[in-house]
Design an enzyme around this catalytic site. Structure first.
Site, PDB file in Angstrom:
ATOM      1  N   SER A 142      -6.408  55.569  37.614  1.00  0.00           N
ATOM      2  CA  SER A 142      -5.252  54.850  37.609  1.00  0.00           C
ATOM      3  C   SER A 142      -4.912  53.859  38.667  1.00  0.00           C
ATOM      4  O   SER A 142      -5.776  52.847  38.694  1.00  0.00           O
ATOM      5  CB  SER A 142      -4.081  55.573  37.402  1.00  0.00           C
ATOM      6  OG  SER A 142      -2.854  54.904  36.956  1.00  0.00           O
TER       7      SER A 142
ATOM      8  N   HIS B 229      -0.082  53.578  30.766  1.00  0.00           N
ATOM      9  CA  HIS B 229      -1.493  53.649  30.107  1.00  0.00           C
ATOM     10  C   HIS B 229      -1.196  53.860  28.494  1.00  0.00           C
ATOM     11  O   HIS B 229      -1.749  54.746  27.892  1.00  0.00           O
ATOM     12  CB  HIS B 229      -2.223  54.756  30.433  1.00  0.00           C
ATOM     13  CG  HIS B 229      -2.602  54.563  32.009  1.00  0.00           C
ATOM     14  ND1 HIS B 229      -3.284  53.478  32.586  1.00  0.00           N
ATOM     15  CD2 HIS B 229      -2.448  55.400  33.112  1.00  0.00           C
ATOM     16  CE1 HIS B 229      -3.065  53.915  33.859  1.00  0.00           C
ATOM     17  NE2 HIS B 229      -2.603  54.567  34.381  1.00  0.00           N
TER      18      HIS B 229
END
Length: 307
Positions: free
Chosen positions: A80, A189
């Protein structure tokens, strides 16, 4: 966070000072003393994680120079936000530029989903496809999808709070061992981040990215890319597409990687890597190093000292 490393390596304080100058507030004070509630806000969490990772990386570079030899790094990867750290370490992004970028990324994400509107939860002990199917069924309650494929049996889901709650219930009915809500301020996400991703694209187009000096494995497709324009697009897509960490580590294992160095505070990624390697029958072949203390860093650079 990183107190011990900061006492031994001036690069840590210098890195945080550089980030603080860009941000306009004392980032080291926040990571050292909190409050935790402020650190948990994504607008601060993101530059804090980037800076902590780069501080460890710079300390490693300094120790390598002191030893008179460069540590060979074959690949870089980040989970991430860590993908930005990996790109900095690879020379694709200047650190000061990355600090500005992730601070803006955090601001855009928070604007796209006001605090409390979204939610993330870790689903443990359930097959990936079972989690995906549960999210699909729960979409009657709103947006929800798999956000992080972390390791076999660990998938994080994200979306609108009611839809995430519905997906959690369905996962539990399907046999999940645990479902843990995560202390985050935005649902990363997932499709709720598309407006933020569009705005991030405008910001990225005004920044300079270069071809990485070390191959970086990207979250979106678990592949290596060298074209700067492609990398910028992948960073945009990363905001609303899942982090394919399991597939990224599997790809690295397929390339023959057996030593993994976690460049930042904690050992969360090391634990995930170990589970992924075990699923591949390779857990006895890999070594894991975490670079959040001087002894660990020195042992990595000076392995002969352990002989």
């Amino acid at each position: 966070m990183l107190d011990e490393l900061a006492a031994a390596y001036p690069q840590v304080a210098a890195t945080f000072a550089e980030a603080s100058a860009v941000l306009g507030y004392d980032l080291w004070q926040l990571v050292s003393s909190g409050p935790a509630e402020q650190l948990d806000n994504t607008t601060i969490t993101q530059p804090a994680l980037l800076t902590a990772g780069m501080a460890c990386w710079r300390a490693l570079q300094a120790e390598s120079q002191r030893a008179g030899h460069a540590l060979q790094v074959d690949y870089l990867a980040g989970h991430s936000l860590g993908e930005y750290t990996a790109l900095c370490a690879a020379g694709s992004l200047e650190f000061a530029t990355a600090v500005k970028l992730v601070a803006e990324r955090g601001r855009l994400m928070q604007s796209a989903a006001p605090e409390g509107a979204g939610k993330m939860a870790a689903i443990l002990g359930l097959d990936d496809m079972a989690v995906v199917n549960a999210c699909h069924q729960a979409q009657a309650e709103g947006t929800v999808s798999a956000a992080n494929f972390n390791s076999p049996g660990q998938v994080v889901i994200a979306g609108a709070a009611a839809a995430v709650d519905a997906a959690i219930a369905l996962c539990q009915q399907a046999g999940a061992k645990r479902a843990l809500p995560l202390p985050v301020s935005v649902p990363s996400h997932c499709a709720l981040m598309r407006p933020a991703a569009e705005q991030l694209g405008f910001t990225l187009r005004g920044m300079t990215l270069r071809q990485p000096l070390v191959p970086v494995v990207h979250n979106v497709d678990a592949q290596v890319h060298s074209d700067a324009a492609d990398i910028a697009e992948l960073l945009v897509e990363q905001l609303y597409k899942p982090v394919r960490w399991t597939q990224s580590v599997q790809w690295l294992l397929q390339q023959g990687v057996r030593r993994f160095v976690e460049c930042g505070p904690g050992n969360v990624l090391g634990g995930l890597i170990k589970r992924i390697a075990k699923d591949q029958g390779l857990d006895t072949e890999i070594s894991l190093v975490r670079l959040d203390s001087p002894p660990a860093l020195q042992a990595l650079v000076h392995p002969q000292a352990d002989a």
